[in-house]
Motif scaffolding. Structure first.
Motif, mmCIF file in Angstrom:
data_model
loop_
_atom_site.group_PDB
_atom_site.id
_atom_site.type_symbol
_atom_site.label_atom_id
_atom_site.label_comp_id
_atom_site.label_asym_id
_atom_site.label_seq_id
_atom_site.Cartn_x
_atom_site.Cartn_y
_atom_site.Cartn_z
ATOM 1 N N GLY A 60 0.826 -1.195 0.000
ATOM 2 C CA GLY A 60 0.000 0.000 0.000
ATOM 3 C C GLY A 60 0.858 1.241 0.000
ATOM 4 N N PRO A 61 0.226 2.416 0.137
ATOM 5 C CA PRO A 61 1.002 3.662 0.127
ATOM 6 C C PRO A 61 2.020 3.674 1.256
ATOM 7 N N PRO A 62 3.179 4.283 1.039
ATOM 8 C CA PRO A 62 4.138 4.419 2.142
ATOM 9 C C PRO A 62 3.534 5.291 3.231
ATOM 10 N N PRO A 63 4.046 5.182 4.460
ATOM 11 C CA PRO A 63 3.432 5.899 5.576
ATOM 12 C C PRO A 63 3.217 7.388 5.332
ATOM 13 N N HIS A 64 4.183 8.049 4.704
ATOM 14 C CA HIS A 64 4.046 9.507 4.559
ATOM 15 C C HIS A 64 2.961 9.905 3.562
ATOM 16 N N LEU A 65 2.411 8.931 2.813
ATOM 17 C CA LEU A 65 1.348 9.243 1.855
ATOM 18 C C LEU A 65 -0.002 8.647 2.260
ATOM 19 N N ARG A 66 -0.071 8.076 3.454
ATOM 20 C CA ARG A 66 -1.347 7.534 3.911
ATOM 21 C C ARG A 66 -2.233 8.656 4.444
ATOM 22 N N PRO A 67 -3.553 8.446 4.459
ATOM 23 C CA PRO A 67 -4.464 9.531 4.847
ATOM 24 C C PRO A 67 -4.235 10.010 6.269
ATOM 25 N N PHE A 68 -4.518 11.290 6.483
ATOM 26 C CA PHE A 68 -4.470 11.864 7.817
ATOM 27 C C PHE A 68 -5.571 11.243 8.655
#
Length: 506
Positions: free
Chosen positions: A267-275
């Motif tokens: 999935g998306p890397p942590p810095h691009l996951r939703p707030f």
């Protein structure tokens, strides 16, 4: 049957391997500990013209001394500077080498001299200038007994071992540091293992973060032939924990170890996951590298400037000012009547703090000059690797700075950054913070090497009487807003924002 060839680092010779080599031999391995020319009794003093090629030849001689007919698998181990001659030799004997071990060492590239890995930035610049003048001959004297820390953390090294290290050190021929490493590319086919000494500031979790940023150099580390181990010690594991090091080397030779996950595979890397909060979208205006998230309110408003972490590769897209955590916090501030500010600074490498700090100062001045901002009510909020830049504002806080916040920050240069002293040490600067309100969000599952910098800062703050409000997220990880979208995490974000805004409006 494995044949280990253990290549020492800067200023050192075969003697540093004595305990580790004995343990490997006891386990049934063949062990070679070659001295490098000028650095140990086995090769004699440096000759005029001793350079990296001289040391590559020393390692080639060790490889060629292993009986090829016996079918032994050669594992080359390079500690510190030693990885440069190791890679140079492996590139020419790739068919003989079964694995390369980077022992708390970097990833040297073709055309780059070992000087680039010298941890002392001032010394790097001095030697580079000397090389530019054509003065590449001579020697670099080893550090004094109390100066080894500048070349890598000495954590865990017994006092008597440090005494021996200093007593037996030899000058490093300058040519070995200044001559570029030349690789044909053959070495890329050789499996590799990185042994990270976490007491020196690097760990597997931090590498995985860098992979997530999309850095091409780190993406190569996700090759399944590349493995990693961590040892909780400083830069000299052969002196601090030789038994543990020998065990790790044997496991590395067997192909064991942790493997990094390629970016995007989970999935998306942590810095691009939703707030972790669902927030409205306020008006946003962009000026250069700065984005303003504007509240629906009249008159000049207080502002919160969010300073992202790093290092982040220059090619990373989206850029940090558009990462969900940054935009989430800025939207939250705007929803509460303050101007939320995100921006991009140029912290692309640990050597970039000076120019990144200049970017922070420029962004703050741009924000304060905006007529929609009250220039006398501004807060700065630092995240992760942006934390060292807080030192500038702690050391001489201007009157308009009403609060300084930090979330899961790095609050001291890590040992392998080569900046153990100087400007970017919040723990040293906090004594001059006066009555500046400080809000620190601390996560319970922090990367150990980062947690140590937070503990150092809080101890310094307590010693000088600085008031720090600590908001704990006991089950939170670094970047908890993306990794841990729990009620505990949401409450921590609410508490931190309420506190910062209270200092702005009170």
């Amino acid at each position: 049957m494995t044949a280990f060839i253990l290549v020492p680092g800067v200023f050192t010779g075969a003697h540093v391997w004595e305990d580790t080599a004995a343990r490997l031999a006891a386990a049934g391995a063949e062990v070679h500990t070659p001295d490098l020319t000028g650095l140990g009794a086995g090769r004699g003093p440096a000759r005029p013209g001793t350079d990296l090629e001289t040391h590559i030849a020393d390692v080639l001689a060790a490889i060629d001394s292993v009986d090829a007919a016996a079918g032994r698998e050669i594992v080359l181990v390079g500690h510190d500077y030693g990885i440069h001659p190791v890679l140079g030799a492996a590139d020419r004997r790739a068919e003989r080498v079964s694995r390369i071990v980077h022992l708390d060492a970097g990833m040297p590239q073709d055309g780059v001299p070992a000087l680039a890995a010298v941890p002392d930035q001032a010394l790097r610049e001095q030697l580079a200038e000397r090389a530019a003048r054509g003065a590449a001959v001579g020697e670099l004297p080893p550090p004094a007994r109390d100066g080894w820390q500048r070349w890598g953390s000495t954590a865990g090294v017994p006092e008597e071992a440090l005494d021996r290290l200093a007593a037996r050190a030899a000058p490093q021929p300058l040519g070995t540091l200044l001559q570029p490493l030349r690789l044909t590319g053959a070495v890329a086919a050789v499996p590799a293992t990185g042994v990270l000494c976490t007491g020196n500031g690097a760990g597997i979790e931090m590498l995985q973060m860098r992979v997530g940023f999309g850095d091409p150099a780190f993406e190569a580390l996700t090759d399944p032939r590349v493995t990693f181990f961590e040892i909780p010690t400083g830069h000299w594991p052969m002196l601090s924990c030789p038994a543990e090091l020998a065990e790790v080397l044997l496991r590395a030779a067997a192909g064991e170890g942790h493997r990094l996950k390629p970016a995007g595979t989970t999935g998306p890397p942590p810095h691009l996951r939703p707030f972790l909060l669902d927030l409205p979208e306020p008006a946003r205006e962009r000026t250069g590298n700065v984005d303003l998230y504007l509240p629906a309110a009249e008159g000049p408003r207080p502002a919160v400037v969010f300073v992202h972490g790093g290092p982040v590769p220059a090619e990373a897209r989206p850029t940090p000012r558009e990462w969900p955590a940054m935009t989430g916090y800025a939207r939250y501030a705007a929803g509460q009547g303050a101007v939320g500010v995100t921006f991009d600074h140029r912290l692309h490498d640990v050597t970039d703090y000076e120019r990144a700090a200049a970017d922070v100062a420029a962004a703050v001045e741009l924000v304060r000059a905006d007529p929609r901002v009250d220039p006398d009510r501004v807060a700065l909020w630092f995240f992760s690797g942006g934390g060292p830049m807080a030192a500038d504002w702690l050391g001489a806080p201007p009157a308009w700075l009403r609060c300084l916040a930090a979330s899961y920050p790095i609050l001291a240069p890590l040992p392998n950054w080569g900046a153990a002293e100087g400007r970017f040490r919040p723990a040293a600067a906090v004594a001059d913070a006066g009555g500046l309100p400080l809000v620190l969000t601390r996560v319970g599952r922090e990367v150990p090497e980062i947690a140590a910098t937070v503990a150092e800062f809080l101890a310094a703050a307590e010693d000088c009487g600085a008031g720090v409000e600590v908001i704990d997220v006991p089950n939170g990880h670094h970047n908890f807003e993306a990794l841990d979208p729990t009620d505990e995490s949401r409450e921590a974000v609410h508490r931190a924002m309420r506190s910062v805004l209270a200092h702005l409006t009170g």
